[in-house]
Scaffold this motif. Structure first.
Motif, mmCIF file in Angstrom:
data_model
loop_
_atom_site.group_PDB
_atom_site.id
_atom_site.type_symbol
_atom_site.label_atom_id
_atom_site.label_comp_id
_atom_site.label_asym_id
_atom_site.label_seq_id
_atom_site.Cartn_x
_atom_site.Cartn_y
_atom_site.Cartn_z
ATOM 1 N N GLY A 345 -3.642 12.050 -8.782
ATOM 2 C CA GLY A 345 -4.346 11.082 -7.946
ATOM 3 C C GLY A 345 -3.739 9.701 -7.987
ATOM 4 O O GLY A 345 -4.455 8.694 -7.983
ATOM 5 N N ILE A 346 -2.401 9.637 -8.002
ATOM 6 C CA ILE A 346 -1.729 8.340 -8.049
ATOM 7 C C ILE A 346 -1.703 7.752 -6.645
ATOM 8 O O ILE A 346 -1.107 8.310 -5.723
ATOM 9 C CB ILE A 346 -0.296 8.481 -8.590
ATOM 10 N N ASN A 347 -2.351 6.607 -6.493
ATOM 11 C CA ASN A 347 -2.359 5.902 -5.221
ATOM 12 C C ASN A 347 -2.004 4.440 -5.473
ATOM 13 O O ASN A 347 -2.644 3.767 -6.300
ATOM 14 C CB ASN A 347 -3.736 5.991 -4.557
ATOM 15 N N ILE A 348 -0.986 3.974 -4.771
ATOM 16 C CA ILE A 348 -0.514 2.600 -4.952
ATOM 17 C C ILE A 348 -0.332 1.955 -3.586
ATOM 18 O O ILE A 348 0.286 2.536 -2.683
ATOM 19 C CB ILE A 348 0.832 2.553 -5.721
ATOM 20 N N GLY A 349 -0.872 0.767 -3.442
ATOM 21 C CA GLY A 349 -0.619 -0.038 -2.255
ATOM 22 C C GLY A 349 -0.217 -1.435 -2.691
ATOM 23 O O GLY A 349 -1.040 -2.168 -3.258
ATOM 24 N N ALA A 350 1.032 -1.807 -2.480
ATOM 25 C CA ALA A 350 1.527 -3.094 -2.968
ATOM 26 C C ALA A 350 2.408 -3.738 -1.915
ATOM 27 O O ALA A 350 3.119 -3.055 -1.169
ATOM 28 C CB ALA A 350 2.326 -2.910 -4.261
ATOM 29 N N ASP A 365 0.237 -8.782 -3.371
ATOM 30 C CA ASP A 365 -1.028 -8.061 -3.179
ATOM 31 C C ASP A 365 -0.878 -6.620 -3.652
ATOM 32 O O ASP A 365 -0.271 -5.790 -2.985
ATOM 33 C CB ASP A 365 -1.425 -8.091 -1.699
ATOM 34 N N LEU A 366 -1.391 -6.374 -4.868
ATOM 35 C CA LEU A 366 -1.507 -4.999 -5.357
ATOM 36 C C LEU A 366 -2.939 -4.573 -5.063
ATOM 37 O O LEU A 366 -3.840 -4.670 -5.892
ATOM 38 C CB LEU A 366 -1.215 -4.941 -6.865
ATOM 39 N N SER A 367 -3.133 -4.153 -3.827
ATOM 40 C CA SER A 367 -4.499 -3.873 -3.361
ATOM 41 C C SER A 367 -5.067 -2.617 -3.994
ATOM 42 O O SER A 367 -6.304 -2.484 -4.108
ATOM 43 C CB SER A 367 -4.515 -3.739 -1.839
ATOM 44 N N GLU A 368 -4.197 -1.721 -4.425
ATOM 45 C CA GLU A 368 -4.695 -0.466 -4.986
ATOM 46 C C GLU A 368 -3.735 0.047 -6.047
ATOM 47 O O GLU A 368 -2.519 0.087 -5.845
ATOM 48 C CB GLU A 368 -4.875 0.596 -3.892
ATOM 49 N N PHE A 369 -4.302 0.406 -7.175
ATOM 50 C CA PHE A 369 -3.544 1.115 -8.206
ATOM 51 C C PHE A 369 -4.546 2.029 -8.913
ATOM 52 O O PHE A 369 -5.380 1.586 -9.685
ATOM 53 C CB PHE A 369 -2.905 0.141 -9.201
ATOM 54 N N LYS A 379 -8.124 2.336 -12.938
ATOM 55 C CA LYS A 379 -7.797 1.634 -11.698
ATOM 56 C C LYS A 379 -7.618 0.149 -11.988
ATOM 57 O O LYS A 379 -8.192 -0.402 -12.932
ATOM 58 C CB LYS A 379 -8.880 1.842 -10.640
ATOM 59 N N ALA A 380 -6.803 -0.507 -11.151
ATOM 60 C CA ALA A 380 -6.528 -1.937 -11.301
ATOM 61 C C ALA A 380 -6.159 -2.505 -9.949
ATOM 62 O O ALA A 380 -5.756 -1.778 -9.023
ATOM 63 C CB ALA A 380 -5.402 -2.167 -12.307
ATOM 64 N N ALA A 395 -7.884 -10.470 -10.319
ATOM 65 C CA ALA A 395 -7.386 -9.270 -10.996
ATOM 66 C C ALA A 395 -8.548 -8.505 -11.604
ATOM 67 O O ALA A 395 -9.520 -9.100 -12.097
ATOM 68 C CB ALA A 395 -6.390 -9.651 -12.086
ATOM 69 N N THR A 396 -8.473 -7.174 -11.538
ATOM 70 C CA THR A 396 -9.475 -6.302 -12.158
ATOM 71 C C THR A 396 -8.770 -5.140 -12.839
ATOM 72 O O THR A 396 -7.680 -4.718 -12.425
ATOM 73 C CB THR A 396 -10.469 -5.749 -11.120
#
Length: 884
Positions: A345-350, A365-369, A379-380, A395-396
């Motif tokens: 389930g690796i999803n990355i949007g950067a 913008d690392l909107s999804e990790f 998740k981060a 950041a989260t």
């Protein structure tokens, strides 16, 4: 038969060839001095640097019909603040030059250049100065420039066909941005007609061991890169169009399309973009050093991935072109061949974007990790803008990582074992300006971070066990409610709070706080040393190679310490309590109390790496009470070097001393820089089998001096320039009094003066002596003048001898008799000691050595005896006006 004309023609041809060969051999020597002069002249006129080379050779054969100029052992070094930096060096530089241009004063035509093993080190300091700014400023005005161009052109013209670099090393260090770059084994080949207006330049580049870090974070490590480019070059207009090309970084292979133009004002115009359709998720993972360097060929991945990047526009000074990069990963997985678990389930949007102009317009913008590691989700997200003027961030991080499951996913091998659980739930948002102004009401910062039951073992390093570490964060501070960790044999427990931690993480500013730290054992030898072992071998603590402990300048912290035992080098320190203030690259003790060397100690002082990380400074005020001479000698190498007499000294001592010294790379005092002032006292001191006192006892025929037991000893001393200097002090040994003063050197040489009073010893009752040599091999010279004076006094004043006071000749005879008897005692004692040495010899070689030593001892005694006789005659001459 060959006709005469043919013979004559062959003869002329042979002579001509011979002349040409001789000319080709001699010609290089004719022009060698000219070329050396030109090279050094050009360098001196153009550079603010030191250019040097071992040799310069010229040959007409290496690249015939071109002349070959080979420069060996080239170095280009900086000046002033960069004086110790070598900017450029090379084993050899081989240049091929048109032969006919050697006959011209208009310069050389260069068409072939080979650089063998060049090394380039570029440094940019924090204040912006660079070591490559070595060109002298041009002070010639425009009108003068025109005149210079007409009157004297440069001695070099470039008509390059081939250019090659073999096994180059490049280092770049930028202190202003905390960036480091390194690459080794860089090879480059360029070919093309550089003298033409239009040409195709073919290039091939490869390099290994690439390292790139910024802000203390390593982005590349032991990476590999390569490039194959064909560039259509418009050299007249300085425009370069990329035609066929391939770029690679580790497993990533990309195509780069577009063009670059160099403008007259020094700016650069461009339109570049990455064009690839074959990149996959595994290739992106090759950028992670730990993955690329370990079984990368066994890594399997699935999932969709996209990568685009471009740069378009003008770059001049701080003005940047428009640029952007996007990376997308959708529902990817990875697992290693043969491993039981995977990451799913690796999803990355950067994305990174900038519309052009200032770097401050950059948006990250690392909107999804998101991923799930062996069933544990994590998740981060990160958003950052205005990074230059006022960083705006959000950041989260949320998830749980079971460290023990990593071995089911990643092939750790037998050298690493890992277990434990890490839980994080963190949220941060705000602006850097609010952090700097402490407007914490505008900052969002909350969450917890917990590490429990973590165990880590790695080959060559002490085992790490974290029973529990728990921290809660707010915008203002981070509270460490519990830390219980064990590293090797050492254990540490701590709690406290840290403030300004966000500025510390984001801008490397100073972190502040207070901690209470306790430990039952802190083994610094294990923590600091090279504990790597080979096979079953172990490294003893006292033979480990220690390294300097750097105190960061951006830490301002107070530590309340309570350590039951600290091991450092050979020292054992017990019950260490007090406060340690860490600030400005130094640790201050205010004060620290402890038990050491069998006694008690109070220390006030400072340990600092503020001025030099490789050469720390210490400045201590020490008060030691009732410490053991024996334990001090055993545990302090410095004492073994400076005061070796401690090895055979019993009893206890107290000392107050102010000490200052630099430390070497192994955290030991640099004795040449050590300075100290102090007073040492002892109410109970025993000196046994000290060679100095044994020889004195032998010379003075008094065995009480061999084993000394003294009371109420007090010695003032100073240490400077590698020497220990003691002020005069008294030692009372029953009814014997000895006064000593002098100097001990770093090489254990001694230079002391001794005054000895032995009641009832006749001519030897009041004696002074000079003690030289070393403690193990002393050289003692008695003041024979005083001995004879004592003999005269005894003869004149004593009735025991039965000499008539008016009988001058009898008095003279008595003086001679006293001197002779004293001398005979010295010789007899020396012979006795010589016989003892020989009798103790256990083998023939030792017996020969003992015989030689005994002979030397007797000879020295005979010299002293003769000197007594000579001094007696001198005093008789002075006292009575002549001898018989």
């Amino acid at each position: 038969m060959m006709n005469k004309g043919l013979k004559k023609g062959l003869k002329i041809t042979g002579v001509t060839v011979a002349v040409i060969l001789v000319f080709m051999l001699v010609l290089p020597f004719m022009f060698k001095d000219k070329v050396i002069t030109i090279v050094k002249k050009e360098a001196n006129e153009m550079l603010n640097a030191k250019l040097d080379f071992e040799s310069l050779d010229i040959s007409l054969f290496s690249h015939f019909p071109s002349a070959s100029i080979e420069l060996n052992g080239l170095t280009l070094s900086g000046i002033d603040d960069f004086e110790n930096d070598t900017l450029v060096s090379a084993e050899s530089i081989d240049v091929a030059v048109n032969v006919m241009s050697l006959f011209s004063d208009k310069g050389f035509d260069v068409n072939y250049v080979v650089l063998d093993k060049p090394s380039i080190k570029a440094v940019k300091l924090a204040d912006g100065r660079v070591n490559w700014d070595i060109m002298k400023p041009d002070t010639v005005d425009v009108e003068e420039e025109k005149t210079v161009e007409v009157e004297g052109e440069s001695s070099f013209r470039l008509k390059l066909k081939n250019f090659k670099i073999a096994d180059a090393t490049i280092v770049y260090v930028d202190d202003s941005t905390h960036m480091q770059f390194y690459t080794d084994k860089l090879n480059l080949k360029l070919s093309g007609d550089m003298s033409a207006d239009m040409t195709d330049i073919d290039s091939k580049l490869s390099c290994k061991d690439i390292y790139f870090a910024m802000g203390g974070i390593s982005y590349l490590k032991q990476a590999e890169a390569g490039a194959k480019l064909t560039v259509s070059a418009d050299l007249k207009n300085n425009k370069f169009i990329l035609k066929e090309n391939t770029l690679s970084l580790n497993a990533i292979v990309l195509n780069l399309d577009g063009w670059v133009a160099l403008l007259d004002d020094g700016a650069m115009d461009m339109d570049l973009k990455i064009n690839t359709s074959e990149i996959n998720f595994k290739e992106i993972l090759s950028l992670i050093p730990a993955i690329y360097q370990n079984n990368f060929d066994k890594l399997r991945t699935t999932g969709n991935m996209s990568l685009t990047a471009f740069a378009k526009g003008r770059m001049a000074g701080e003005n940047m072109p428009q640029f952007g990069l996007t990376l997308g990963v959708k529902d990817a997985t990875l697992n290693y061949e043969g491993m039981p678990a995977s990451v799913d389930g690796i999803n990355i949007g950067a994305s990174v974007s900038n519309p052009g102009g200032s770097l401050d317009k950059t948006i990250i913008d690392l909107s999804e990790f998101r991923l799930s590691m062996a069933g544990n989700p994590f998740k981060a997200a990160l958003y950052a803008s205005t990074p230059i003027s006022d960083l705006n961030f959000k950041a989260t991080a949320d998830g749980t990582v079971h460290l023990g499951k990593i071995k089911d996913i990643y092939p750790l091998g037998d050298s690493i074992t890992l277990s434990g659980i890490v839980t994080a739930d963190l949220q941060f948002a705000g602006r850097m300006s609010d952090i700097e102004k402490e407007n914490y009401q505008n900052i969002r910062g909350e969450g917890t971070l917990t590490v429990a039951d973590m165990d880590l073992t790695m080959k060559g390093l002490p085992a790490v066990a974290v029973k529990k570490a728990q921290a809660s964060v707010s915008a203002k501070a981070m509270s460490l409610s519990q830390l219980d960790v064990k590293v090797g044999k050492s254990d540490i427990q701590a709690h406290g709070s840290l403030s300004n931690y966000l500025a510390y993480v984001l801008k490397n500013e100073t972190i502040k706080g207070s901690l209470t730290v306790t430990s039952s054992l802190l083994d610094l030898n294990e923590l600091m040393g090279d504990s790597e072992t080979s096979g079953e071998e172990t490294v003893e603590a006292d033979t480990m190679t220690l390294s300097v402990i750097e105190v960061p300048k951006n830490i301002d912290m107070t530590l309340s310490a309570d350590f039951k035992k600290i091991l450092f080098q050979k020292m054992e320190l017990d019950n260490v309590t007090g406060k340690l203030i860490v600030a400005d690259g130094a640790v201050r003790m205010t004060p620290l109390s402890l038990n050491a060397f069998g006694g008690a100690m109070v220390a006030n002082g400072i340990y600092s790496t503020a001025e030099s990380v490789v050469r720390p400074m210490v400045n201590f005020d020490l008060d030691i009470q009732k410490a053991s001479f024996e334990k001090t000698f055993e545990q302090l190498d410095m004492i073994q070097k400076i005061v070796p007499i401690f090895a055979k000294t019993g009893g206890t001592y107290s000392v107050k001393v102010d000490l200052k010294s630099a430390l070497d790379s192994q955290m030991s005092p640099d004795l040449s820089s050590l300075t100290a002032d102090g007073v040492i006292q002892s109410n109970d001191i025993q000196l046994q089998n000290i060679e100095v006192f044994s020889q004195l006892a032998t010379l003075l025929k008094n065995d009480k001096l061999k084993n000394i037991e003294a009371k109420d000893l007090k010695i003032s001393f100073t240490i400077k320039d590698g020497k220990v200097k003691t002020s005069p002090f008294d030692m009372k040994l029953g009814n014997i009094t000895m006064n000593l003063s002098g100097v001990t050197g770093l090489d254990q040489t001694i230079d002391y003066r001794a005054k000895i009073n032995i009641p009832g010893a006749g001519a030897l009752s009041n004696v002074s002596a000079t003690i030289g040599g070393t403690f193990s091999k002393p050289s003692i010279k008695l003041n024979t003048d005083e001995v004879v004076k004592n003999a005269v006094t005894n003869v004149i004043a004593s009735e025991v001898l039965g000499v008539d006071a008016e009988d001058i000749e009898a008095q003279k005879a008595a003086i001679r008799k006293q001197a002779e008897e004293a001398g005979n005692k010295l010789i007899a004692t020396a012979k006795s000691e010589s016989e003892k040495l020989i009798s103790k010899a256990s083998n023939p070689l030792a017996k020969v050595a003992a015989q030689a030593a005994g002979k030397k001892l007797v000879e020295e005694a005979e010299k002293q005896a003769q000197k007594l006789k000579d001094e007696a005659e001198k005093l008789i001459e002075k006292q009575y006006g002549g001898s018989e």
